[in-house]
Motif scaffolding. Structure first.
Motif, PDB file in Angstrom:
ATOM      1  N   LEU A  37      45.111  35.828  36.338  1.00 41.31           N
ATOM      2  CA  LEU A  37      45.293  35.940  37.778  1.00 41.31           C
ATOM      3  C   LEU A  37      46.043  37.222  38.134  1.00 41.31           C
ATOM      4  CD1 LEU A  37      44.873  34.328  40.454  1.00 41.31           C
ATOM      5  CD2 LEU A  37      47.205  33.482  40.156  1.00 41.31           C
ATOM      6  N   GLY A  38      45.453  38.026  39.026  1.00 38.06           N
ATOM      7  CA  GLY A  38      46.092  39.251  39.487  1.00 38.06           C
ATOM      8  C   GLY A  38      45.837  40.472  38.628  1.00 38.06           C
ATOM      9  N   GLU A  39      45.156  40.308  37.487  1.00 35.84           N
ATOM     10  CA  GLU A  39      44.888  41.440  36.606  1.00 35.84           C
ATOM     11  C   GLU A  39      43.567  42.111  36.983  1.00 35.84           C
ATOM     12  OE1 GLU A  39      47.191  39.847  32.576  1.00 35.84           O
ATOM     13  OE2 GLU A  39      45.002  39.867  32.649  1.00 35.84           O
ATOM     14  N   ILE A  66      39.711  42.652  40.926  1.00 34.77           N
ATOM     15  CA  ILE A  66      40.964  41.971  40.627  1.00 34.77           C
ATOM     16  C   ILE A  66      40.682  40.480  40.500  1.00 34.77           C
ATOM     17  CG2 ILE A  66      41.590  41.698  43.072  1.00 34.77           C
ATOM     18  CD1 ILE A  66      44.515  42.193  42.169  1.00 34.77           C
ATOM     19  N   LEU A  68      40.980  36.774  41.080  1.00 36.55           N
ATOM     20  CA  LEU A  68      41.493  35.841  42.073  1.00 36.55           C
ATOM     21  C   LEU A  68      41.059  34.429  41.705  1.00 36.55           C
ATOM     22  CD1 LEU A  68      40.708  37.800  45.382  1.00 36.55           C
ATOM     23  CD2 LEU A  68      42.839  37.784  44.067  1.00 36.55           C
ATOM     24  N   GLU A  86      47.310  29.882  38.255  1.00 34.71           N
ATOM     25  CA  GLU A  86      48.496  30.668  37.916  1.00 34.71           C
ATOM     26  C   GLU A  86      49.094  30.223  36.581  1.00 34.71           C
ATOM     27  OE1 GLU A  86      52.848  31.955  39.834  1.00 34.71           O
ATOM     28  OE2 GLU A  86      51.489  30.607  40.931  1.00 34.71           O
TER      29      GLU A  86
END
Length: 320
Positions: A37-39, A66, A68, A86
């Motif tokens: 997540l977020g990478e 990215i 999501l 997450e």
């Protein structure tokens, strides 16, 4: 256009952080570590779809995106809210993930057991400063040391002292009973501890187990009897585990029911190596429990189904 054939993949084994899936790249060539997540993500660096992540290309240009998360329920742990998909560490010993309201964790510290041996007669786990996980240390054996009696696991032969490369020959094998299956229906896990290995060290073994399928239709008890103990499957079936299916079919026995309120659980079992094939074509083997006989009793196991919600989620490729 970004794919190049024939495929060229690294020769070294894939090493990914704990809790990170091995997934195919978009070309179907190589297994890679899934982006979290977020990478940043791309065709060659896909997001971890097992955790409900996808690559959003709308915010970053030049073939990058990215990771999501799809919409899903959040997780609440000790008053802190985590988003769907997450990853987080509630302590230094656990790596956890929130998947649509369910929390799953894997240990980051080794939970192994160590048996006394000639080179380490009194092993002890010690917590070191600035280190999260305990580590094994070897102490000199003494009369006051309560670990000293544990060296009797090796056969006492005055004429022959066990050599380090000959431990298995001089090892008195110790093995615990298999634990109760982790699930009352469907695929679960059973564990035991044994030192039946070349190092004569106590290690935890696991095997898959299925007491009965969750959609198992119980047979009616015969007149004058209170139990249907070990009904055998009429049709052969393929076992399924994490989206992979056994390469051959089986006709296993399952535990039935007891009409007088008692529990029906495995009493006599065997362990067989079962080969599984995944949709990607990967093959792997797992030990699995096969029931020979069940028994009815009042010592009913507690409901130990863990993360029950995640067991019903189809996670293709999550076998590694």
């Amino acid at each position: 256009q970004a794919c190049m054939f024939p495929c060229q993949c690294p020769s070294q084994p894939l090493q990914c952080p704990a809790g990170t899936s091995h997934v195919w790249d978009a070309c179907g060539c190589c297994k890679v570590c899934a982006q979290q997540l977020g990478e940043l993500c791309s065709l060659h660096r896909p997001c971890d779809h097992h955790k409900g992540l996808y690559c959003d290309f709308s915010k970053i240009h030049r073939g990058s995106g990215i990771c999501l998360a799809h919409e899903g329920a959040t997780c609440d742990l000790l008053g802190k809210i985590y988003l769907n998909g997450e990853s987080f560490q509630p302590t230094c010993k656990l790596q956890c993930i929130c998947v649509d309201g369910a929390i799953g964790c894997i240990p980051l510290c080794s939970d192994d057991l160590r048996l006394p041996s000639p080179e380490c007669p009194a092993p002890r786990r010690v917590k070191f400063h600035n280190k999260c996980c305990e580590e094994w240390v070897c102490e000199e054996d003494s009369k006051d040391n309560h670990f000293g009696t544990a060296t009797a696991v090796f056969r006492k032969d005055p004429a022959h002292r066990p050599e380090l490369n000959n431990l298995q020959e001089n090892c008195l094998v110790q093995t615990t009973e298999w634990s109760t299956c982790s699930r009352s229906c469907g695929m679960g896990i059973s564990t035991r501890v044994t030192n039946n290995n070349p190092q004569c060290r106590l290690e935890k073994e696991t095997r898959l187990c299925m007491v009965r399928p969750c959609d198992f239709s119980m047979e009616k008890t015969k007149k004058g009897k209170k139990c249907v103990q070990t009904p055998k499957q009429r049709q052969s079936l393929h076992f399924e585990f994490s989206g992979c299916a056994s390469t051959r079919s089986y006709r296993p026995r399952f535990c039935g029911s007891c009409s007088d309120g008692r529990c029906c659980t495995p009493f006599l079992t065997s362990t067989v190596d079962v080969e599984f094939r995944c949709p990607e074509g990967d093959l792997f083997q797992r030990k699995m429990m096969f029931i020979k006989m069940c028994s009815c009793h009042y010592d009913c196991p507690r409901d130990n189904d863990i993360f029950l919600a995640t067991y019903h989620r189809w996670m293709i490729g999550d076998h590694i």
